[in-house]
Design a protein around this motif. Structure first.
Motif, PDB file in Angstrom:
ATOM      1  N   THR A 221       0.915  -1.149  -0.123  1.00  0.00           N
ATOM      2  CA  THR A 221      -0.029   0.107   0.006  1.00  0.00           C
ATOM      3  C   THR A 221       0.879   1.237  -0.027  1.00  0.00           C
ATOM      4  N   GLY A 222       0.445   2.162  -0.671  1.00  0.00           N
ATOM      5  CA  GLY A 222       1.210   3.397  -0.933  1.00  0.00           C
ATOM      6  C   GLY A 222       0.067   4.729  -1.157  1.00  0.00           C
ATOM      7  N   GLN A 223       0.676   5.643  -1.758  1.00  0.00           N
ATOM      8  CA  GLN A 223      -0.278   6.687  -2.229  1.00  0.00           C
ATOM      9  C   GLN A 223      -0.462   6.884  -3.600  1.00  0.00           C
ATOM     10  N   GLY A 224      -1.945   6.834  -3.848  1.00  0.00           N
ATOM     11  CA  GLY A 224      -2.290   6.915  -5.252  1.00  0.00           C
ATOM     12  C   GLY A 224      -2.142   8.446  -5.600  1.00  0.00           C
ATOM     13  N   ASN A 225      -1.979   8.743  -6.974  1.00  0.00           N
ATOM     14  CA  ASN A 225      -1.709  10.136  -7.290  1.00  0.00           C
ATOM     15  C   ASN A 225      -1.516  10.052  -8.883  1.00  0.00           C
ATOM     16  N   HIS A 226      -1.551  11.455  -9.227  1.00  0.00           N
ATOM     17  CA  HIS A 226      -1.262  11.718 -10.691  1.00  0.00           C
ATOM     18  C   HIS A 226       0.146  11.531 -11.254  1.00  0.00           C
ATOM     19  N   ALA A 227       0.016  10.484 -12.448  1.00  0.00           N
ATOM     20  CA  ALA A 227       1.250  10.255 -13.083  1.00  0.00           C
ATOM     21  C   ALA A 227       2.034  11.330 -13.463  1.00  0.00           C
ATOM     22  N   GLY A 228       1.569  12.319 -13.870  1.00  0.00           N
ATOM     23  CA  GLY A 228       2.178  13.433 -14.547  1.00  0.00           C
ATOM     24  C   GLY A 228       2.476  14.803 -13.651  1.00  0.00           C
ATOM     25  N   THR A 259      12.805 -26.133  -4.038  1.00  0.00           N
ATOM     26  CA  THR A 259      11.678 -25.222  -3.879  1.00  0.00           C
ATOM     27  C   THR A 259      11.473 -24.559  -5.044  1.00  0.00           C
ATOM     28  N   ARG A 260      10.017 -24.679  -5.454  1.00  0.00           N
ATOM     29  CA  ARG A 260       9.608 -23.875  -6.474  1.00  0.00           C
ATOM     30  C   ARG A 260       8.719 -23.039  -6.098  1.00  0.00           C
ATOM     31  N   ALA A 261       8.937 -21.516  -6.871  1.00  0.00           N
ATOM     32  CA  ALA A 261       8.112 -20.535  -6.430  1.00  0.00           C
ATOM     33  C   ALA A 261       7.774 -19.681  -7.580  1.00  0.00           C
ATOM     34  N   THR A 262       6.519 -19.080  -7.566  1.00  0.00           N
ATOM     35  CA  THR A 262       6.072 -18.445  -8.923  1.00  0.00           C
ATOM     36  C   THR A 262       5.048 -17.232  -8.624  1.00  0.00           C
ATOM     37  N   VAL A 263       5.398 -16.166  -9.059  1.00  0.00           N
ATOM     38  CA  VAL A 263       4.521 -15.049  -8.991  1.00  0.00           C
ATOM     39  C   VAL A 263       3.695 -15.087 -10.560  1.00  0.00           C
ATOM     40  N   GLY A 264       2.347 -15.476 -10.355  1.00  0.00           N
ATOM     41  CA  GLY A 264       1.715 -15.655 -11.640  1.00  0.00           C
ATOM     42  C   GLY A 264       0.590 -14.651 -11.915  1.00  0.00           C
ATOM     43  N   ARG A 265       0.363 -13.667 -10.758  1.00  0.00           N
ATOM     44  CA  ARG A 265      -0.783 -12.539 -10.757  1.00  0.00           C
ATOM     45  C   ARG A 265      -0.087 -11.563 -10.051  1.00  0.00           C
ATOM     46  N   LEU A 266      -0.486 -10.389 -10.577  1.00  0.00           N
ATOM     47  CA  LEU A 266      -0.004  -9.037  -9.885  1.00  0.00           C
ATOM     48  C   LEU A 266      -1.380  -7.902 -10.295  1.00  0.00           C
ATOM     49  N   THR A 267      -1.804  -7.328  -9.299  1.00  0.00           N
ATOM     50  CA  THR A 267      -3.061  -6.523  -9.561  1.00  0.00           C
ATOM     51  C   THR A 267      -2.887  -5.162  -8.950  1.00  0.00           C
ATOM     52  N   PRO A 268      -2.742  -4.349  -9.585  1.00  0.00           N
ATOM     53  CA  PRO A 268      -2.570  -3.028  -9.139  1.00  0.00           C
ATOM     54  C   PRO A 268      -3.914  -2.361  -8.893  1.00  0.00           C
ATOM     55  N   THR A 269      -4.180  -1.210  -8.067  1.00  0.00           N
ATOM     56  CA  THR A 269      -5.565  -0.678  -7.886  1.00  0.00           C
ATOM     57  C   THR A 269      -5.046   0.814  -7.815  1.00  0.00           C
ATOM     58  N   PRO A 270      -5.726   1.511  -8.685  1.00  0.00           N
ATOM     59  CA  PRO A 270      -6.936   1.283  -9.326  1.00  0.00           C
ATOM     60  C   PRO A 270      -6.602   0.662 -10.692  1.00  0.00           C
ATOM     61  N   GLY A 271      -5.497   0.669 -11.287  1.00  0.00           N
ATOM     62  CA  GLY A 271      -4.848   0.046 -12.593  1.00  0.00           C
ATOM     63  C   GLY A 271      -4.876   0.735 -13.732  1.00  0.00           C
ATOM     64  N   GLY A 272      -4.697   2.282 -13.598  1.00  0.00           N
ATOM     65  CA  GLY A 272      -4.819   3.316 -14.614  1.00  0.00           C
ATOM     66  C   GLY A 272      -3.434   3.330 -15.216  1.00  0.00           C
ATOM     67  N   THR A 273      -3.387   3.425 -16.633  1.00  0.00           N
ATOM     68  CA  THR A 273      -1.953   3.931 -16.997  1.00  0.00           C
ATOM     69  C   THR A 273      -1.369   4.837 -16.577  1.00  0.00           C
ATOM     70  N   ASN A 274      -2.187   5.841 -16.296  1.00  0.00           N
ATOM     71  CA  ASN A 274      -1.760   7.374 -16.007  1.00  0.00           C
ATOM     72  C   ASN A 274      -2.046   7.700 -14.650  1.00  0.00           C
ATOM     73  N   VAL A 275      -1.762   6.545 -13.720  1.00  0.00           N
ATOM     74  CA  VAL A 275      -2.087   6.575 -12.110  1.00  0.00           C
ATOM     75  C   VAL A 275      -1.034   5.805 -11.355  1.00  0.00           C
ATOM     76  N   ILE A 276      -0.439   6.545 -10.306  1.00  0.00           N
ATOM     77  CA  ILE A 276       0.084   5.942  -9.485  1.00  0.00           C
ATOM     78  C   ILE A 276      -0.620   5.258  -8.597  1.00  0.00           C
ATOM     79  N   ALA A 277      -0.409   3.863  -8.557  1.00  0.00           N
ATOM     80  CA  ALA A 277      -1.217   2.731  -7.766  1.00  0.00           C
ATOM     81  C   ALA A 277      -1.212   3.252  -6.409  1.00  0.00           C
ATOM     82  N   SER A 278      -2.520   2.876  -5.718  1.00  0.00           N
ATOM     83  CA  SER A 278      -2.440   3.108  -4.146  1.00  0.00           C
ATOM     84  C   SER A 278      -2.303   1.873  -3.541  1.00  0.00           C
ATOM     85  N   ALA A 279      -2.308   0.633  -4.160  1.00  0.00           N
ATOM     86  CA  ALA A 279      -2.247  -0.637  -3.813  1.00  0.00           C
ATOM     87  C   ALA A 279      -1.770  -1.646  -4.751  1.00  0.00           C
ATOM     88  N   VAL A 280      -0.903  -2.494  -4.564  1.00  0.00           N
ATOM     89  CA  VAL A 280      -0.674  -3.704  -5.508  1.00  0.00           C
ATOM     90  C   VAL A 280      -0.656  -4.925  -4.774  1.00  0.00           C
TER      91      VAL A 280
END
Length: 401
Positions: A221-228, A259-280
């Motif tokens: 968790t972080g701070q969502g904000n404007h990319a520009g 041991t075998r380890a995999t990250v197969g899924r990653l989801t940012p919130t809100p997920g906009g191209t021009n948005v700094i995510a508030s959570a991942v």
């Protein structure tokens, strides 16, 4: 040919157009979605053709009975759901082979002296609600029904809501000791998820062990904000520690033998191209004898990366299954009945592994020449598919005497 006039490979071919994923390739069939429901309807119709009595339990699992349901039953089957963009064989192969085995037994003039059931377990892959083997975990009481009911899919639909839309009463979710008590022995046939059988030169094998495995969700968790409009030095971007964690997983896994380890899924919130995510959210799948130790090391690295970026981190274990050693007496009996086939360990989880803590359970594997699974390239030759069904029929004949 079976008594129905269709081989196991032919039955599998009848499902070839259901749930095709035009975006990912392969198949996407998830519990209670239209594709999985179509497969369920197909199974009920096929079971009816064979005179099997079908019932659905409170957790969405299907049971097709040859003979009066009762204790000491021999049960076989698998699942019909898939991972997103999965192959054609993972799950359905075990179901069609079980139906074909019924046909073959009848063609041989065999009638079971104990009840025999073909089952379809719900949400084995966890592709919609995140927890694998959901139906068998609920049946055995290893998953709290309230936890299951509150699980949400990517669209925010809860498992309880999806179950209700599928005709279930969510208040009936949970342990079913009476039904579990009917199972005398359980045998699940599955496509091999690896290439051990190619190296052994065998079409069929019996399962020996399933390695310990689990899934964890890391939420940064972080701070969502404007990319520009947000200067680089003013950011608390959770994507950075998430990315550092993903790249650290392979390095850390290599330091833990086996041991075998995999990250197969990653989801940012809100997920906009021009948005700094508030959570991942980052989902971590870890398997092997040192799985928990490895996850602790990943969590330490993730916390350090999060603190450097001024972000928070929450870690939640979503599922865990310790190493499963299949019942040795049943394993040896199944191997002998199938003609002395070899035994194989696997890193893949199955409903049989969940049931193994409660009833004698066994696995049969059918050769996969590509060695690829959970992907469109998953494959088995028709001749091997039919050999697997023949072996399963012979095993069931022996167990049902």
């Amino acid at each position: 040919m079976t008594a129905e006039g269709v081989t196991a490979s032919g039955l599998l071919g009848e499902l070839a157009d259901v749930g095709r994923d035009r975006t990912r390739g392969g198949y996407s069939r998830h519990v209670f979605d239209p594709a999985e429901q179509e497969l369920r309807d197909w199974f009920v119709e096929q079971a009816g053709r064979r005179g099997l009595d079908v019932e659905r339990d409170g957790n969405g699992n299907l049971w097709a009975w040859w003979g009066e349901p009762g204790p000491g039953a021999v049960v076989t089957g698998s699942h019909l759901d898939s991972v997103p963009g999965g192959g054609a064989f993972d799950g359905p192969l075990g179901v069609v082979s079980a139906l074909s085995a019924v046909d073959l037994m009848r063609a041989r003039g065999t009638s079971p002296s104990v009840p025999l059931a073909v089952t379809v377990f719900a949400e084995e892959e966890g592709g919609r609600f995140g927890i694998p083997c959901l139906g068998s975990r609920l049946l055995t009481g290893s998953l709290d029904p309230a936890t299951a009911a509150g699980l949400r899919d990517a669209d925010g639909v809860t498992f309880a809501e999806a179950a209700q839309a599928g005709g279930l009463d969510p208040s009936r979710l949970g342990a079913d000791p009476d039904r579990l008590g009917r199972i005398g022995r359980f045998v699940e046939l599955h496509v091999e998820q690896g290439r051990g059988l190619i190296d052994l030169g065998s079409a069929v094998a019996v399962g020996s062990t399933v390695v310990a495995h689990g899934r964890w969700r890391l939420t940064f968790t972080g701070q969502g904000n404007h990319a520009g409009a947000t200067p680089m030095d003013d950011r608390r971007d959770p994507m950075l520690p998430a990315a550092e964690t993903v790249t650290s997983v392979r390095r850390i896994a290599r330091a833990h033998a086996g041991t075998r380890a995999t990250v197969g899924r990653l989801t940012p919130t809100p997920g906009g191209t021009n948005v700094i995510a508030s959570a991942v959210d980052v989902w971590l799948d870890v398997r092997g004898p040192a799985a928990r130790s490895m996850v602790a090391d990943v969590e330490a690295a993730a916390r350090a990366a999060a603190e450097e970026e001024g972000c928070g981190l929450a870690v939640r274990e979503e599922s865990w299954t310790g190493e499963v050693v299949f019942d040795s007496a049943l394993r040896d009996e199944v191997s002998a009945l199938a003609g002395g086939v070899p035994a194989l360990p696997t890193g893949a989880g199955h409903d049989a592994a969940v049931l193994a803590a409660h009833v004698p359970a066994a696995m049969l594997y059918v050769r996969n020449p590509t060695g690829v699974s959970h992907a469109p390239e998953e494959f088995a030759e028709d001749s091997d598919v039919d050999a697997g069904a023949e072996a399963l029929a012979t095993v069931l004949e022996g167990l049902c005497r």
